[in-house]
Design an enzyme around this catalytic site. Structure first.
Site, PDB file in Angstrom:
ATOM      1  N   ASP A 185      -2.742  -5.369 -26.494  1.00 54.38           N
ATOM      2  CA  ASP A 185      -3.158  -3.988 -26.766  1.00 54.38           C
ATOM      3  C   ASP A 185      -2.676  -3.500 -28.135  1.00 54.38           C
ATOM      4  OD1 ASP A 185      -4.329  -1.582 -26.254  1.00 54.38           O
ATOM      5  OD2 ASP A 185      -2.732  -0.821 -24.979  1.00 54.38           O
ATOM      6  N   ARG A 244      -5.536   0.700 -32.945  1.00 57.03           N
ATOM      7  CA  ARG A 244      -4.592   1.546 -33.692  1.00 57.03           C
ATOM      8  C   ARG A 244      -4.106   0.854 -34.958  1.00 57.03           C
ATOM      9  NH1 ARG A 244      -1.059   2.577 -28.623  1.00 57.03           N
ATOM     10  NH2 ARG A 244      -2.617   1.138 -27.792  1.00 57.03           N
ATOM     11  N   ARG A 273     -12.412  -1.176 -36.392  1.00 55.02           N
ATOM     12  CA  ARG A 273     -11.706  -1.688 -35.210  1.00 55.02           C
ATOM     13  C   ARG A 273     -11.817  -3.216 -35.099  1.00 55.02           C
ATOM     14  NH1 ARG A 273     -10.085   1.841 -31.423  1.00 55.02           N
ATOM     15  NH2 ARG A 273     -10.285   0.260 -29.798  1.00 55.02           N
ATOM     16  N   SER A 330     -12.027  -6.785 -20.715  1.00 48.87           N
ATOM     17  CA  SER A 330     -12.014  -6.317 -19.323  1.00 48.87           C
ATOM     18  C   SER A 330     -13.414  -5.900 -18.879  1.00 48.87           C
ATOM     19  CB  SER A 330     -11.062  -5.128 -19.182  1.00 48.87           C
ATOM     20  OG  SER A 330     -11.670  -3.968 -19.696  1.00 48.87           O
ATOM     21  N   ASN A 360     -14.399  -2.893 -20.740  1.00 44.67           N
ATOM     22  CA  ASN A 360     -14.569  -2.923 -22.198  1.00 44.67           C
ATOM     23  C   ASN A 360     -16.028  -2.868 -22.662  1.00 44.67           C
ATOM     24  OD1 ASN A 360     -11.659  -5.040 -22.837  1.00 44.67           O
ATOM     25  ND2 ASN A 360     -11.847  -2.819 -22.914  1.00 44.67           N
TER      26      ASN A 360
HETATM   27  C1  FPP Z   1      -7.076  -3.942 -26.709  1.00 46.41           C
HETATM   28  O1  FPP Z   1      -6.746  -3.230 -27.900  1.00 46.41           O
HETATM   29  C2  FPP Z   1      -7.728  -5.196 -27.064  1.00 46.41           C
HETATM   30  C3  FPP Z   1      -8.964  -5.585 -26.632  1.00 46.41           C
HETATM   31  C4  FPP Z   1      -9.783  -4.785 -25.721  1.00 46.41           C
HETATM   32  C5  FPP Z   1      -9.581  -6.859 -27.099  1.00 46.41           C
HETATM   33  C6  FPP Z   1      -8.639  -8.014 -27.256  1.00 46.41           C
HETATM   34  C7  FPP Z   1      -9.344  -9.063 -28.003  1.00 46.41           C
HETATM   35  C8  FPP Z   1      -8.813  -9.841 -28.952  1.00 46.41           C
HETATM   36  C9  FPP Z   1      -7.380  -9.830 -29.328  1.00 46.41           C
HETATM   37  C10 FPP Z   1      -9.665 -10.817 -29.679  1.00 46.41           C
HETATM   38  C11 FPP Z   1     -10.111 -11.899 -28.747  1.00 46.41           C
HETATM   39  C12 FPP Z   1     -10.132 -13.194 -29.352  1.00 46.41           C
HETATM   40  C13 FPP Z   1      -9.206 -14.156 -29.169  1.00 46.41           C
HETATM   41  C14 FPP Z   1      -9.423 -15.446 -29.842  1.00 46.41           C
HETATM   42  C15 FPP Z   1      -7.984 -13.985 -28.353  1.00 46.41           C
HETATM   43  P1  FPP Z   1      -7.462  -1.846 -28.216  1.00 46.41           P
HETATM   44  O2  FPP Z   1      -8.665  -2.118 -29.023  1.00 46.41           O
HETATM   45  O3  FPP Z   1      -7.737  -1.104 -26.939  1.00 46.41           O
HETATM   46  O4  FPP Z   1      -6.370  -1.121 -29.057  1.00 46.41           O
HETATM   47  P2  FPP Z   1      -6.128   0.462 -29.166  1.00 46.41           P
HETATM   48  O5  FPP Z   1      -5.590   0.896 -27.828  1.00 46.41           O
HETATM   49  O6  FPP Z   1      -5.125   0.573 -30.256  1.00 46.41           O
HETATM   50  O7  FPP Z   1      -7.445   1.101 -29.504  1.00 46.41           O
END
Ligand code: FPP
Length: 239
Positions: free
Chosen positions: A20, A24, A33, A65, A68
């Protein structure tokens, strides 16, 4: 001090991470993003390698998820491209990296191309040190509903009766069948929620919440989380 106590204790066998804070991280830098997710994918590579070095046997990550899909099409597409690139690269380097893959989630909603990469990665066998479980289009409630449905189908088909449902049998209907429960679940970025992650499997997990954003998560942060895990274990194990 006894000799055995001087050595670093073994890391947990199974660590799970809610990656997570990508959004941000990008916002702080005035970037889109998707740039945050790209940095998050790099962070994942770093931490998966480090887990292998440490001797962690299972690493489960929440990559996408069931909720998402509500994000913008651009962002969803961006994450899918990163996953595709990663899996293409991982398939090439699987033997060198000594890693194997499992996918937890309903893959039927992914593109045929990504689904094929997941199937190819899952079907590859060979020597491996660490198993990465990617939670993709995953939701803990969805996993439990699916398991209940599959059990009901087995009952309807006369394969078993309602009284045959035990915790072990329930396990066998989950995406994680055969994988030990995570001893440690880490959520960076300061949020303190489970967000529908591993609802069944986390029954006895230790939770470590950290204030670092996922793209900034370094091996030292994993060390810190593991130390915290051992401190808690020692307290519970004491007299
Ligand atoms: C949550 O951060 C992250 C996700 C919903 C996506 C995670 C995906 C990756 C790290 C890339 C996938 C690829 C690989 C190779 C692992 P957020 O976007 O909700 O962060 P925020 O709360 O700061 O907005």
């Amino acid at each position: 001090m006894a000799l055995s106590e001087e050595r670093a204790p073994a890391p947990p066998r199974h660590i799970a991470i809610i990656m997570d804070g990508n959004g941000r991280w990008a916002k702080q830098r005035g970037l889109p993003r998707t740039a945050g997710h790209a940095a998050g994918a790099e962070s994942f590579r770093r931490i998966a390698n480090y887990c292998r070095t440490l001797g962690v046997e299972y690493l489960t990550v929440y990559a996408f998820s069931t909720e998402n899909w509500k994000r913008s099409q651009d962002e969803v597409q961006g994450i899918m491209v990163l996953l595709r690139r990663y899996l293409e690269e991982a398939l090439r380097d699987m033997d060198k990296n000594q890693v194997r893959f499992r996918f937890f989630g309903d893959l039927s909603q992914l593109s045929p191309q990504l689904r094929k990469l997941c199937r190819d990665a899952e079907s590859r066998s060979g020597v491996y040190k660490v198993q990465v479980n990617f939670c993709l289009n995953y939701g803990g409630r969805d996993e439990l509903v699916r398991a209940a449905r599959r059990f009901a189908q087995d009952v309807a088909a006369g394969k078993c009766g309602p009284e045959d449902l035990t915790e072990e049998r329930m396990d066998s209907y989950l995406y994680s069948a055969g994988v030990p429960d995570p001893e440690l679940i880490i959520r960076p970025s300061g949020e303190k929620r489970l967000s529908n992650f591993l609802l069944w499997q986390s029954a006895y997990s230790e939770f470590v919440f950290m204030n670092v954003l996922w793209p900034d998560f370094m091996p030292e942060h994993l060390d810190e989380a593991i130390e915290e895990f051992h401190r808690r274990n020692r307290r519970f194990g004491g007299t």
